[in-house]
Design an enzyme around this catalytic site. Structure first.
Site, PDB file in Angstrom:
ATOM      1  N   ASP A   1      89.190  14.021  -8.440  1.00 22.33           N
ATOM      2  CA  ASP A   1      90.132  13.191  -9.198  1.00 22.33           C
ATOM      3  C   ASP A   1      90.018  13.442 -10.699  1.00 22.33           C
ATOM      4  O   ASP A   1      88.944  13.295 -11.280  1.00 22.33           O
ATOM      5  CB  ASP A   1      89.889  11.711  -8.899  1.00 22.33           C
ATOM      6  CG  ASP A   1      90.241  11.360  -7.460  1.00 22.33           C
ATOM      7  OD1 ASP A   1      91.412  11.536  -7.089  1.00 22.33           O
ATOM      8  OD2 ASP A   1      89.345  10.935  -6.706  1.00 22.33           O
TER       9      ASP A   1
ATOM     10  N   ASP B   1      84.300  18.231  -8.750  1.00 18.71           N
ATOM     11  CA  ASP B   1      84.815  16.887  -8.559  1.00 18.71           C
ATOM     12  C   ASP B   1      86.305  17.051  -8.225  1.00 18.71           C
ATOM     13  O   ASP B   1      86.856  18.156  -8.334  1.00 18.71           O
ATOM     14  CB  ASP B   1      84.620  16.077  -9.841  1.00 18.71           C
ATOM     15  CG  ASP B   1      85.227  14.692  -9.759  1.00 18.71           C
ATOM     16  OD1 ASP B   1      84.983  13.996  -8.758  1.00 18.71           O
ATOM     17  OD2 ASP B   1      85.974  14.314 -10.682  1.00 18.71           O
TER      18      ASP B   1
END
Length: 229
Positions: free
Chosen positions: A15, A13
């Site tokens: 953020d 991922d």
């Protein structure tokens, strides 16, 4: 944790996991909520972490009963955060881990709820790091993705874009996530997960991951049959 099968591919991922951008989103969101005397709480933030941008916006408006359209909300966000995104730092341990895996020829990719425009802004200081990824999937504007996390589709699509994807066993893919929605998405896609959550995240939202770490700096690749540092 039981010893998993040998990991062949790794997906990250972005953020709050690779880049320290979650606080930027929080600040910009609260600025909008202030006009309506509403508080963008961590409990609400937890619910939307990992979602596609459009789904997150609709959830915030609905939960806080904001008198603003999703389009107007998104436009305000887009106007307020670009300069902040350009200054985003990497999270502790992220740079070292990505470069280590790349050096050892472990195929790596990114699966983010962001869009291409914001991706370009957020990676301003990290261009060379992001060239090491085989590909980056931006769930908010990718034409193949109709469901965001926690649906498994984002990770199915990300897996499909590796070379010889049809031969990859999802159980040999390791996903790094910071959000409960992201973990659920990866697990639903049949993958292993390492979670590096916000320290405020309650214990009950950490139980679905195969491993939970306080920081990427604490990750030991050899526990997943990956080359040690």
């Amino acid at each position: 944790m039981e010893q998993p099968v040998k990991i062949s591919h790794v997906i990250f991922d972005m953020d709050g996991l690779l880049l320290d951008t979650e606080n930027i989103y929080t600040k910009a969101t609260q600025q909008i909520c202030d006009r309506f005397d509403k508080v963008y709480s961590f409990d609400l933030k937890r619910q939307i972490m990992g979602m596609r941008g459009d789904e997150a916006t609709k959830t915030i408006i609905s939960q806080l009963e904001l008198d603003i359209s999703a389009e107007a909300f998104s436009k305000e966000m887009e106007q307020s955060i670009p300069d902040m995104f350009k200054l985003a730092d990497s999270m502790p341990g992220a740079d070292k881990l990505v470069r280590h895996l790349s050096k050892h020829n472990i195929p790596i990719a990114v699966c983010t709820g962001s869009n291409q425009t914001n991706l370009a802004l957020k990676t301003t200081k990290h261009r060379d790091l992001f060239t090491l990824f085989h590909h980056v999937v931006t769930c908010s504007d990718d034409p193949e993705i109709t469901f965001g996390k926690p649906h498994p589709q984002p990770y199915h699509v990300t897996l499909s874009r590796f070379d010889e994807a049809a031969a990859i066993d999802p159980s040999q893919v390791l996903v790094f996530e910071d959000s409960p929605n992201g973990v659920l998405s990866a697990k639903a896609a049949g993958m292993h997960t390492v979670m590096v959550p916000d320290p405020r995240l309650e214990d009950q939202y950490r139980t679905d991951a195969d491993m939970v770490l306080d920081s990427l700096e604490l990750f030991k690749p050899e526990l997943w049959s990956l080359p040690p540092f």
